[in-house]
Design a protein around this motif. Sequence first.
Motif, mmCIF file in Angstrom:
data_model
loop_
_atom_site.group_PDB
_atom_site.id
_atom_site.type_symbol
_atom_site.label_atom_id
_atom_site.label_comp_id
_atom_site.label_asym_id
_atom_site.label_seq_id
_atom_site.Cartn_x
_atom_site.Cartn_y
_atom_site.Cartn_z
ATOM 1 N N THR A 1 0.978 -1.100 0.118
ATOM 2 C CA THR A 1 -0.099 -0.117 0.123
ATOM 3 C C THR A 1 0.706 1.175 -0.012
ATOM 4 O OG1 THR A 1 -0.091 -0.013 2.418
ATOM 5 C CG2 THR A 1 -1.876 -1.258 1.178
ATOM 6 N N VAL A 2 2.129 1.283 0.192
ATOM 7 C CA VAL A 2 3.203 2.230 0.031
ATOM 8 C C VAL A 2 3.060 2.680 -1.464
ATOM 9 C CG1 VAL A 2 5.336 3.127 0.526
ATOM 10 C CG2 VAL A 2 4.176 1.532 2.117
ATOM 11 N N ARG A 3 2.915 4.244 -1.273
ATOM 12 C CA ARG A 3 3.237 4.795 -2.831
ATOM 13 C C ARG A 3 4.549 5.095 -2.957
ATOM 14 N NH1 ARG A 3 -0.242 5.231 -7.321
ATOM 15 N NH2 ARG A 3 0.729 6.550 -8.563
ATOM 16 N N LEU A 4 5.132 4.427 -4.129
ATOM 17 C CA LEU A 4 6.783 4.483 -4.513
ATOM 18 C C LEU A 4 6.808 5.316 -5.531
ATOM 19 C CD1 LEU A 4 8.279 0.993 -4.547
ATOM 20 C CD2 LEU A 4 8.983 2.902 -2.950
ATOM 21 N N THR A 5 7.841 6.319 -5.516
ATOM 22 C CA THR A 5 8.288 7.425 -6.503
ATOM 23 C C THR A 5 9.734 6.950 -6.624
ATOM 24 O OG1 THR A 5 6.614 8.997 -6.155
ATOM 25 C CG2 THR A 5 8.572 9.721 -7.250
ATOM 26 N N ALA B 1 14.211 4.799 -17.817
ATOM 27 C CA ALA B 1 13.194 4.338 -18.699
ATOM 28 C C ALA B 1 13.136 2.487 -18.569
ATOM 29 C CB ALA B 1 13.925 4.143 -20.092
ATOM 30 N N THR B 2 14.158 1.991 -17.933
ATOM 31 C CA THR B 2 14.474 0.563 -17.660
ATOM 32 C C THR B 2 13.340 0.488 -16.215
ATOM 33 O OG1 THR B 2 16.623 0.259 -18.466
ATOM 34 C CG2 THR B 2 15.653 -1.327 -16.816
ATOM 35 N N ALA B 3 13.750 1.200 -15.252
ATOM 36 C CA ALA B 3 12.868 1.313 -14.208
ATOM 37 C C ALA B 3 11.249 1.458 -14.526
ATOM 38 C CB ALA B 3 13.080 2.309 -13.146
ATOM 39 N N ASP B 4 11.028 2.169 -15.530
ATOM 40 C CA ASP B 4 9.463 2.376 -15.722
ATOM 41 C C ASP B 4 9.040 1.207 -16.529
ATOM 42 O OD1 ASP B 4 7.087 3.971 -16.166
ATOM 43 O OD2 ASP B 4 7.834 4.354 -18.028
ATOM 44 N N ARG B 5 9.985 0.462 -17.522
ATOM 45 C CA ARG B 5 9.499 -0.901 -18.026
ATOM 46 C C ARG B 5 9.419 -1.845 -16.983
ATOM 47 N NH1 ARG B 5 12.947 -4.847 -19.330
ATOM 48 N NH2 ARG B 5 14.793 -3.588 -19.435
ATOM 49 N N LEU B 6 10.353 -1.886 -16.016
ATOM 50 C CA LEU B 6 10.358 -3.101 -14.999
ATOM 51 C C LEU B 6 9.004 -2.669 -14.051
ATOM 52 C CD1 LEU B 6 13.919 -3.560 -14.353
ATOM 53 C CD2 LEU B 6 12.490 -4.892 -15.746
ATOM 54 N N GLU B 7 8.406 -1.511 -13.985
ATOM 55 C CA GLU B 7 7.262 -1.310 -13.219
ATOM 56 C C GLU B 7 7.736 -1.204 -11.956
ATOM 57 O OE1 GLU B 7 4.144 -3.206 -14.051
ATOM 58 O OE2 GLU B 7 3.453 -2.469 -15.875
ATOM 59 N N LEU B 8 9.004 -0.563 -11.411
ATOM 60 C CA LEU B 8 9.592 -0.639 -10.033
ATOM 61 C C LEU B 8 9.065 0.078 -9.128
ATOM 62 C CD1 LEU B 8 13.482 -0.782 -10.950
ATOM 63 C CD2 LEU B 8 11.888 -2.779 -10.150
ATOM 64 N N CYS B 9 8.501 1.265 -9.720
ATOM 65 C CA CYS B 9 7.635 2.331 -8.788
ATOM 66 C C CYS B 9 6.454 2.639 -9.448
ATOM 67 C CB CYS B 9 8.751 3.509 -8.652
ATOM 68 S SG CYS B 9 10.304 3.227 -8.082
ATOM 69 N N HIS B 10 5.454 3.209 -8.606
ATOM 70 C CA HIS B 10 4.429 3.640 -9.264
ATOM 71 C C HIS B 10 4.455 4.755 -10.091
ATOM 72 C CE1 HIS B 10 3.155 1.667 -5.344
ATOM 73 N NE2 HIS B 10 2.356 0.985 -6.046
ATOM 74 N N ASP B 11 5.559 5.807 -9.755
ATOM 75 C CA ASP B 11 5.782 6.915 -10.486
ATOM 76 C C ASP B 11 7.346 6.917 -10.802
ATOM 77 O OD1 ASP B 11 3.181 8.082 -10.605
ATOM 78 O OD2 ASP B 11 3.484 8.052 -8.471
ATOM 79 N N ILE B 12 7.683 7.399 -12.075
ATOM 80 C CA ILE B 12 9.266 7.541 -12.100
ATOM 81 C C ILE B 12 9.279 9.218 -12.497
ATOM 82 C CG2 ILE B 12 11.232 7.174 -13.515
ATOM 83 C CD1 ILE B 12 10.606 4.873 -11.981
#
Length: 302
Positions: A29-33, A43-54
């Motif tokens: 439930t923690v919101r990750l940026t 771009a890689t982090a976004d593709r891997l969906e590591l966080c809710h927002d990059i």
Amino acid sequence: MLPFARVTILGLGLIGSSIARGVLQAMPTVRLTGYDADPAVRATADRLELCHDIADTAGSAVIDADLVILCVPVGAMAAVAAEFAADLPAEAIVSDVGSSKTEVARVLAEALPGATVIPAHPVAGTERSGPEAGFATLFNHRWCIVTPPEGADPAAVERVAEFWRRLGAQIEFMAPDHHDRVLAITSHLPHLIAYTIVGTASDLEEVTQSEVIKYSAGGFRDFTRIAASDPTMWRDVFLTNREAVLDMLQRFSEDLSALQRAIRWGKGDELFDLFTRTRAVRRSIVEQGQDDDAADFGRTHD
């Protein structure tokens, strides 16, 4: 109750991406940026969906955070902190994952006057780097050393400690200067020795016509694993913890000279006693769950 609701990770390499994965798994439930200075990493982090927002900047990444974790080389922390200082919420807690603490605490205090800064060091990692190298269980049963400054708010310290507990870590509290001396011998000096041995082998490689690499035994292979660690990170560690590293290096040099004399003069009893003591240290590490005793360090042999 979760210690934090909105977490920002600055730096999405091995440690940062492992924190992100761990949070998604243990605290969904923690919101990750997330933010990284390298657009390709973002771009890689976004593709891997590591966080809710990059985020595109460090400042925009921290705007609504209640915990900000700097996962960048220790030499870059002052500059990164300066990038987001104006946007940091007054109630946010700032922490980090650096391997040296005295210098980190100093530069963060200077860059973020008035902010609540609780440094920490998860003693975990691999020789791999980058956002694809992280994994959620990296911190399981590993130590995270929290090094609060004098007069730190106990509630803030406990919130940071609880965050790491949720990621599976065991918590230890230390003064920053004590941390730096302990890690100088348990981590920094071993890396320095590994870099030196592998560098020497590299110099000998031409002389021996590839025999050094071809016939490398298990001990040398393990040194190459350590020596494959991120060069930027370790350059900064040695420079920011130079006094403790130099102290331990001097002690090591003296012990090495004593060992050299024992070999030269055939003092087998001295060698046997040393090897017996060091074997006991290895057994203690296994008994405390910091490694296992699988044959050949768990390597598979097809």
